[in-house]
Design a protein around this motif. Structure first.
Motif, PDB file in Angstrom:
ATOM      1  N   ALA A  59      61.181  57.105  59.213  1.00  0.00           N
ATOM      2  CA  ALA A  59      60.929  58.540  59.105  1.00  0.00           C
ATOM      3  C   ALA A  59      62.029  59.285  58.359  1.00  0.00           C
ATOM      4  O   ALA A  59      62.118  60.505  58.426  1.00  0.00           O
ATOM      5  N   TYR A  60      62.861  58.565  57.636  1.00  0.00           N
ATOM      6  CA  TYR A  60      63.910  59.215  56.866  1.00  0.00           C
ATOM      7  C   TYR A  60      63.318  59.855  55.611  1.00  0.00           C
ATOM      8  O   TYR A  60      62.478  59.262  54.935  1.00  0.00           O
ATOM      9  N   GLU A  61      63.761  61.100  55.317  1.00  0.00           N
ATOM     10  CA  GLU A  61      63.349  61.790  54.092  1.00  0.00           C
ATOM     11  C   GLU A  61      64.589  62.081  53.279  1.00  0.00           C
ATOM     12  O   GLU A  61      65.608  62.474  53.825  1.00  0.00           O
ATOM     13  N   TRP A  62      64.475  61.926  51.973  1.00  0.00           N
ATOM     14  CA  TRP A  62      65.641  62.233  51.149  1.00  0.00           C
ATOM     15  C   TRP A  62      65.219  62.617  49.741  1.00  0.00           C
ATOM     16  O   TRP A  62      64.090  62.383  49.330  1.00  0.00           O
ATOM     17  N   ASN A  63      66.161  63.230  49.057  1.00  0.00           N
ATOM     18  CA  ASN A  63      65.947  63.632  47.673  1.00  0.00           C
ATOM     19  C   ASN A  63      66.492  62.512  46.776  1.00  0.00           C
ATOM     20  O   ASN A  63      67.671  62.192  46.834  1.00  0.00           O
ATOM     21  N   PRO A  64      65.628  61.895  45.956  1.00  0.00           N
ATOM     22  CA  PRO A  64      66.080  60.752  45.151  1.00  0.00           C
ATOM     23  C   PRO A  64      67.213  61.118  44.199  1.00  0.00           C
ATOM     24  O   PRO A  64      67.973  60.259  43.778  1.00  0.00           O
ATOM     25  N   ALA A  65      67.345  62.405  43.866  1.00  0.00           N
ATOM     26  CA  ALA A  65      68.425  62.817  42.963  1.00  0.00           C
ATOM     27  C   ALA A  65      69.787  62.685  43.638  1.00  0.00           C
ATOM     28  O   ALA A  65      70.817  62.713  42.987  1.00  0.00           O
ATOM     29  N   GLU A  66      69.794  62.574  44.959  1.00  0.00           N
ATOM     30  CA  GLU A  66      71.067  62.524  45.679  1.00  0.00           C
ATOM     31  C   GLU A  66      71.366  61.152  46.256  1.00  0.00           C
ATOM     32  O   GLU A  66      72.254  60.996  47.069  1.00  0.00           O
ATOM     33  N   VAL A  67      70.629  60.166  45.822  1.00  0.00           N
ATOM     34  CA  VAL A  67      70.732  58.863  46.468  1.00  0.00           C
ATOM     35  C   VAL A  67      71.800  57.969  45.838  1.00  0.00           C
ATOM     36  O   VAL A  67      72.077  56.893  46.322  1.00  0.00           O
ATOM     37  N   VAL A  68      72.420  58.455  44.766  1.00  0.00           N
ATOM     38  CA  VAL A  68      73.436  57.677  44.041  1.00  0.00           C
ATOM     39  C   VAL A  68      74.490  57.103  44.989  1.00  0.00           C
ATOM     40  O   VAL A  68      74.888  55.959  44.861  1.00  0.00           O
ATOM     41  N   GLU A  69      74.895  57.927  45.962  1.00  0.00           N
ATOM     42  CA  GLU A  69      75.914  57.522  46.924  1.00  0.00           C
ATOM     43  C   GLU A  69      75.576  56.218  47.643  1.00  0.00           C
ATOM     44  O   GLU A  69      76.459  55.445  47.956  1.00  0.00           O
ATOM     45  N   GLU A  70      74.306  56.033  47.900  1.00  0.00           N
ATOM     46  CA  GLU A  70      73.884  54.867  48.661  1.00  0.00           C
ATOM     47  C   GLU A  70      74.141  53.576  47.898  1.00  0.00           C
ATOM     48  O   GLU A  70      74.193  52.519  48.475  1.00  0.00           O
ATOM     49  N   ASP A  71      74.281  53.679  46.599  1.00  0.00           N
ATOM     50  CA  ASP A  71      74.587  52.495  45.802  1.00  0.00           C
ATOM     51  C   ASP A  71      76.084  52.229  45.752  1.00  0.00           C
ATOM     52  O   ASP A  71      76.526  51.258  45.176  1.00  0.00           O
ATOM     53  N   GLY A  72      76.858  53.123  46.326  1.00  0.00           N
ATOM     54  CA  GLY A  72      78.301  52.951  46.321  1.00  0.00           C
ATOM     55  C   GLY A  72      78.961  53.360  45.026  1.00  0.00           C
ATOM     56  O   GLY A  72      80.135  53.122  44.815  1.00  0.00           O
ATOM     57  N   VAL A  73      78.205  53.963  44.121  1.00  0.00           N
ATOM     58  CA  VAL A  73      78.782  54.398  42.861  1.00  0.00           C
ATOM     59  C   VAL A  73      78.842  55.918  42.862  1.00  0.00           C
ATOM     60  O   VAL A  73      77.841  56.587  42.673  1.00  0.00           O
ATOM     61  N   VAL A  74      80.019  56.426  43.129  1.00  0.00           N
ATOM     62  CA  VAL A  74      80.188  57.872  43.197  1.00  0.00           C
ATOM     63  C   VAL A  74      81.391  58.247  42.356  1.00  0.00           C
ATOM     64  O   VAL A  74      82.425  57.600  42.418  1.00  0.00           O
TER      65      VAL A  74
END
Ligand SMILES: [Zn+2]
Length: 111
Positions: free
Chosen positions: A28-43
């Protein structure tokens, strides 16, 4: 076939789009794909603490020495269309007169 990313929380493949958001039916997680960069560890965070993204334009906040180049990169140099990469030098870019190089995000600021 869809090209949606897996859920960043539970890595489910059954993600679907709901307007601008992506929704995971399993956790049930919702997120904005434009902000998902962090999840890849590349910030990449610039000198002002802003998050940088692929395609951003930045300027240098200080003169930087370039190995093998006859001159320094000057403070205020504009760098277009950056690419965020992993590593110590986390910005991949091309600079007029210098060619392809890597920069540290702490030495730039987003325009
Ligand atoms: Zn999930």
């Amino acid at each position: 076939m869809n090209n949606l990313p897996n859920c960043p929380k539970c890595h489910s493949e059954y993600v679907y789009e709901d307007g601008a958001l992506l929704v995971c039916p399993e956790c049930a997680y919702e997120w904005n794909p434009a902000e998902v960069v962090e999840e890849d560890g590349v910030v990449a965070i610039d000198a002002n603490g802003n998050k940088l993204a692929d395609g951003d334009t930045v300027t240098l906040i200080k003169d930087l020495k370039v190995k093998g180049a006859p001159k320094d990169l000057k403070q205020g140099t504009r760098v277009k269309n950056i690419r965020i990469v992993e590593g110590d030098h986390n910005i991949d870019c091309k600079i007029d007169g210098f060619g392809a190089m890597k920069l540290k995000s702490e030495f730039v600021k987003k325009i």
